[in-house]
Design a protein around this motif. Structure first.
Motif, PDB file in Angstrom:
ATOM      1  N   THR A 159       1.107  -1.068  -0.343  1.00 40.61           N
ATOM      2  CA  THR A 159       0.176   0.074   0.112  1.00 40.61           C
ATOM      3  C   THR A 159       0.830   1.949   0.624  1.00 40.61           C
ATOM      4  O   THR A 159       2.335   0.618  -0.296  1.00 40.61           O
ATOM      5  CB  THR A 159      -0.889  -0.065   1.314  1.00 40.61           C
ATOM      6  OG1 THR A 159       0.214   0.184   2.601  1.00 40.61           O
ATOM      7  CG2 THR A 159      -1.779  -1.477   1.394  1.00 40.61           C
ATOM      8  N   ASP A 170      -2.309  -1.859  -6.542  1.00 40.60           N
ATOM      9  CA  ASP A 170      -2.798  -2.858  -7.151  1.00 40.60           C
ATOM     10  C   ASP A 170      -1.746  -3.777  -7.975  1.00 40.60           C
ATOM     11  O   ASP A 170      -1.702  -5.059  -7.905  1.00 40.60           O
ATOM     12  CB  ASP A 170      -4.053  -2.518  -8.951  1.00 40.60           C
ATOM     13  CG  ASP A 170      -5.094  -1.698  -7.705  1.00 40.60           C
ATOM     14  OD1 ASP A 170      -5.184  -2.397  -6.572  1.00 40.60           O
ATOM     15  OD2 ASP A 170      -5.616  -1.203  -8.110  1.00 40.60           O
ATOM     16  N   GLU A 174      -0.767  -7.806  -7.465  1.00 41.58           N
ATOM     17  CA  GLU A 174      -0.270  -8.991  -8.335  1.00 41.58           C
ATOM     18  C   GLU A 174       0.366  -9.490  -8.700  1.00 41.58           C
ATOM     19  O   GLU A 174       0.431 -10.541  -8.561  1.00 41.58           O
ATOM     20  CB  GLU A 174      -1.447  -7.988  -9.727  1.00 41.58           C
ATOM     21  CG  GLU A 174      -2.047  -9.453 -10.814  1.00 41.58           C
ATOM     22  CD  GLU A 174      -2.391  -8.880 -11.837  1.00 41.58           C
ATOM     23  OE1 GLU A 174      -2.044  -9.229 -13.352  1.00 41.58           O
ATOM     24  OE2 GLU A 174      -2.949  -7.427 -12.302  1.00 41.58           O
ATOM     25  N   ALA A 218     -11.224  -9.194  -1.757  1.00 45.45           N
ATOM     26  CA  ALA A 218     -11.524  -9.029  -3.072  1.00 45.45           C
ATOM     27  C   ALA A 218      -9.500  -8.837  -3.919  1.00 45.45           C
ATOM     28  O   ALA A 218      -9.358  -8.598  -5.147  1.00 45.45           O
ATOM     29  CB  ALA A 218     -12.166  -7.400  -3.426  1.00 45.45           C
ATOM     30  N   LEU A 219      -9.418  -7.757  -3.350  1.00 49.15           N
ATOM     31  CA  LEU A 219      -8.287  -7.386  -4.011  1.00 49.15           C
ATOM     32  C   LEU A 219      -7.183  -8.867  -4.358  1.00 49.15           C
ATOM     33  O   LEU A 219      -6.187  -8.880  -5.179  1.00 49.15           O
ATOM     34  CB  LEU A 219      -6.467  -6.683  -3.148  1.00 49.15           C
ATOM     35  CG  LEU A 219      -7.195  -5.505  -2.382  1.00 49.15           C
ATOM     36  CD1 LEU A 219      -6.608  -4.869  -1.423  1.00 49.15           C
ATOM     37  CD2 LEU A 219      -6.987  -4.479  -4.384  1.00 49.15           C
ATOM     38  N   GLY A 222      -8.976 -10.285  -7.554  1.00 47.64           N
ATOM     39  CA  GLY A 222      -8.550  -9.609  -8.050  1.00 47.64           C
ATOM     40  C   GLY A 222      -7.014  -9.846  -9.399  1.00 47.64           C
ATOM     41  O   GLY A 222      -6.935  -9.875 -10.179  1.00 47.64           O
ATOM     42  N   ALA A 223      -6.216 -10.663  -7.937  1.00 48.93           N
ATOM     43  CA  ALA A 223      -4.866 -10.151  -8.854  1.00 48.93           C
ATOM     44  C   ALA A 223      -4.926 -11.536  -9.062  1.00 48.93           C
ATOM     45  O   ALA A 223      -3.345 -11.820  -9.554  1.00 48.93           O
ATOM     46  CB  ALA A 223      -3.875 -10.391  -7.433  1.00 48.93           C
ATOM     47  N   PRO A 278     -11.761  -4.212  -7.221  1.00 46.38           N
ATOM     48  CA  PRO A 278     -11.421  -5.225  -7.382  1.00 46.38           C
ATOM     49  C   PRO A 278     -11.717  -6.492  -8.434  1.00 46.38           C
ATOM     50  O   PRO A 278     -11.662  -7.227  -9.304  1.00 46.38           O
ATOM     51  CB  PRO A 278     -10.803  -6.129  -6.702  1.00 46.38           C
ATOM     52  CG  PRO A 278     -10.345  -4.964  -5.190  1.00 46.38           C
ATOM     53  CD  PRO A 278     -11.487  -4.398  -5.481  1.00 46.38           C
ATOM     54  N   LYS A 281     -13.119  -4.535 -11.493  1.00 51.21           N
ATOM     55  CA  LYS A 281     -12.425  -5.041 -12.337  1.00 51.21           C
ATOM     56  C   LYS A 281     -11.958  -6.140 -13.515  1.00 51.21           C
ATOM     57  O   LYS A 281     -12.156  -5.710 -14.789  1.00 51.21           O
ATOM     58  CB  LYS A 281     -11.050  -3.918 -12.169  1.00 51.21           C
ATOM     59  CG  LYS A 281     -11.393  -2.448 -11.313  1.00 51.21           C
ATOM     60  CD  LYS A 281     -10.025  -2.178 -10.896  1.00 51.21           C
ATOM     61  CE  LYS A 281     -10.001  -0.765 -10.562  1.00 51.21           C
ATOM     62  NZ  LYS A 281      -8.584  -0.444  -9.378  1.00 51.21           N
ATOM     63  N   LYS A 282     -12.708  -6.655 -12.946  1.00 54.96           N
ATOM     64  CA  LYS A 282     -11.939  -8.509 -13.296  1.00 54.96           C
ATOM     65  C   LYS A 282     -13.163  -9.553 -13.704  1.00 54.96           C
ATOM     66  O   LYS A 282     -12.767 -10.208 -14.051  1.00 54.96           O
ATOM     67  CB  LYS A 282     -11.243  -9.157 -11.956  1.00 54.96           C
ATOM     68  CG  LYS A 282      -9.620  -8.460 -12.022  1.00 54.96           C
ATOM     69  CD  LYS A 282      -8.572  -8.745 -12.878  1.00 54.96           C
ATOM     70  CE  LYS A 282      -7.189  -8.099 -13.102  1.00 54.96           C
ATOM     71  NZ  LYS A 282      -6.792  -8.786 -12.147  1.00 54.96           N
TER      72      LYS A 282
END
Length: 474
Positions: A159, A170, A174, A218-219, A222-223, A278, A281-282
């Protein structure tokens, strides 16, 4: 490979019985051929206790702070002993827990000496909740035959340095997730990590803000481009209203990302407002499920929800708000005036929920907090200012509200006995909101729910759950 990120909230890991239920749920996913990555919150109420300890230490009450830490140490030691039957493994885990609490106690003693609780120190102290629970739960999984691997979330969730509400990086997340988490999944292991916590690029502990464990889930989803993200809590999903206010509230089977985000921001407690970004986005579906009732299908959040015959999906309420009225008869239409008003809120880092303007005034709604007198003082340099607290924002979310004729008339007929202070419709196609006195909020929700959810669409709502309730009340 079907990868699923499973986030479990504090009530899902609050004691040995809850952790056993969580282990059984994860084991079920593994036996079904899924590949879970597990994110856990601190045990229920632990974060609050850590904040109390930090506050006590910062006020010079070292004894009180250490007493809170001692009680938390006992709770974690007792939980570990109940979960791990192998004496050698249990002893190793308890030793590790003691080491962490020894470190925490040193921080609290130092804080009691300097008497200044900075955001950075606060983040370090509250991070212990998730760091402890994730290590303990990973050990419990292994005890139950799940090949789990503990992962320190601070090595994955990178972060910025905005302590207490850090912004995730992000691209870096990832990269780290694919370097450190995906190999474990490929080996058939179940990674277990704490939510809410992260670190900046210098390795200093940060947090994502309250409710940030959902955000972590969620991060990570998404990653890793997960097939789905599951948010496990203590309710059956997103409801048409708070069941404590409306006993006949219905479970919403499916809802769109946009609708869920509106509900989360405007008071629905099931999701953190940032959680699903996130996933959006994905285009990863999010499921809200109940760890105490794992057989229930919960609520599915997708990019596009099926058409609903009912105008609204759910009613959310955000309480403890204030209305600020800014009146300047000669300046309202002056170029730059509105910018000057919002610059005040920006300086105080105060978010505005709703805005209404007239020829001579601007009304805004904000969370009631200790900054209000300072904000009002700054605004008074621009115009006459007054503010009033104990307000509630009622938010009704559904699809294409703007395009339905007569919808506002139906809403305000249902609450015609309640005084409405502000109204917002049209800014969003899926949200109609209004501000009322906090004491009227529950009555308003019940009246609206009775009006709009009498004949719910069975494709969208779990109408079967209502039948036993109706039968028992007849």
């Amino acid at each position: 490979m079907s990868l699923v990120v499973m986030k479990f909230g504090g009530t899902s890991v609050e004691d040995p019985a809850a952790i056993n239920r969580t282990a059984a749920i994860v084991a079920g996913r593994v036996s079904a051929g899924r590949h879970p990555v597990v994110v856990v919150s601190a045990m229920a109420k632990v974060t609050d206790q850590l904040l109390r300890a930090a506050s006590a230490a910062s006020q010079g009450d070292r004894t009180g702070a250490l007493a809170i830490s001692s009680r938390l140490r006992s709770r974690h030691r007792d939980t570990a002993a109940a979960l791990i039957k192998n004496q050698k493994d249990a002893a190793a885990l308890v030793t590790w827990i003691d080491q962490k609490f020894d470190q925490l106690d040193e921080v609290l003693r130092g804080l009691a000496a300097i008497l200044e609780l900075t955001p950075r120190i606060s983040d370090l102290i509250v991070s212990y909740g998730e760091r402890l629970s994730s290590r303990m739960i990973a050990a419990a999984f292994c005890e139950r035959g799940i090949e789990a691997a503990h992962v320190d979330a601070r090595e994955i969730i990178l972060t910025d340095s905005q302590f207490q509400k850090a912004i995730p990086l992000d691209a870096a997340i990832e990269k780290r997730a694919n370097e450190k988490v995906r190999p474990l999944v490929n080996e058939g292991k179940v990674p277990v990590m704490g939510g809410f916590v992260g670190s900046n690029e210098a390795g200093i502990t940060t947090t994502l803000g309250r409710g940030g464990s959902d955000f972590t889930g969620a991060l990570i989803g998404g990653a890793l481009a997960a097939d789905s993200i599951e948010i496990w809590t203590d309710v059956d999903g997103i409801m048409t209203s708070d069941p404590r206010v409306c006993p006949d509230a219905l479970r919403v089977k499916v809802i769109s990302f946009e609708e869920a985000a509106e509900l989360a921001y405007f008071g629905a407690k099931v999701l953190h407002p940032a959680t699903i970004l996130p996933a959006v986005k994905k285009n990863i579906p999010v499921l809200v499920l109940n760890s105490r009732n794992p057989g229930n299908e919960g609520t599915r959040i997708t990019s596009l929800a099926p058409h609903c015959k009912s105008p609204f999906k759910s009613i959310a309420v955000k309480k403890k708000l204030s209305i600020i009225d800014v009146v300047a008869s000669r300046m309202l239409m002056t170029h730059g005036y509105l910018k000057a008003i919002f610059d005040v809120f920006d300086r105080h880092q105060c978010a505005v929920d709703m805005v209404s303007t007239s020829e001579v005034s601007v009304s805004l709604t904000v969370d009631s907090n200790e900054k209000l007198p300072l904000i009002a003082a700054d605004l008074s340099k621009l115009a006459d200012v007054k503010y009033e607290g104990k307000k509630a924002l009622v938010c009704m979310v559904g699809e294409d509200i703007r395009g339905r004729n007569g919808m506002a008339a139906q809403v305000f007929t249902a609450i015609r006995h309640i005084n409405v202070r502000m109204i917002s419709q049209g800014a969003s196609e899926i949200n109609m909101s209004f501000m009322i006195d906090e004491e009227d909020a529950d009555e308003a929700v019940r009246s609206l729910h009775a009006t709009f959810f009498q004949n719910p669409d069975p494709e969208i709502f779990d109408v079967e759950a209502r039948k036993p309730l109706l039968a028992s009340s007849s």
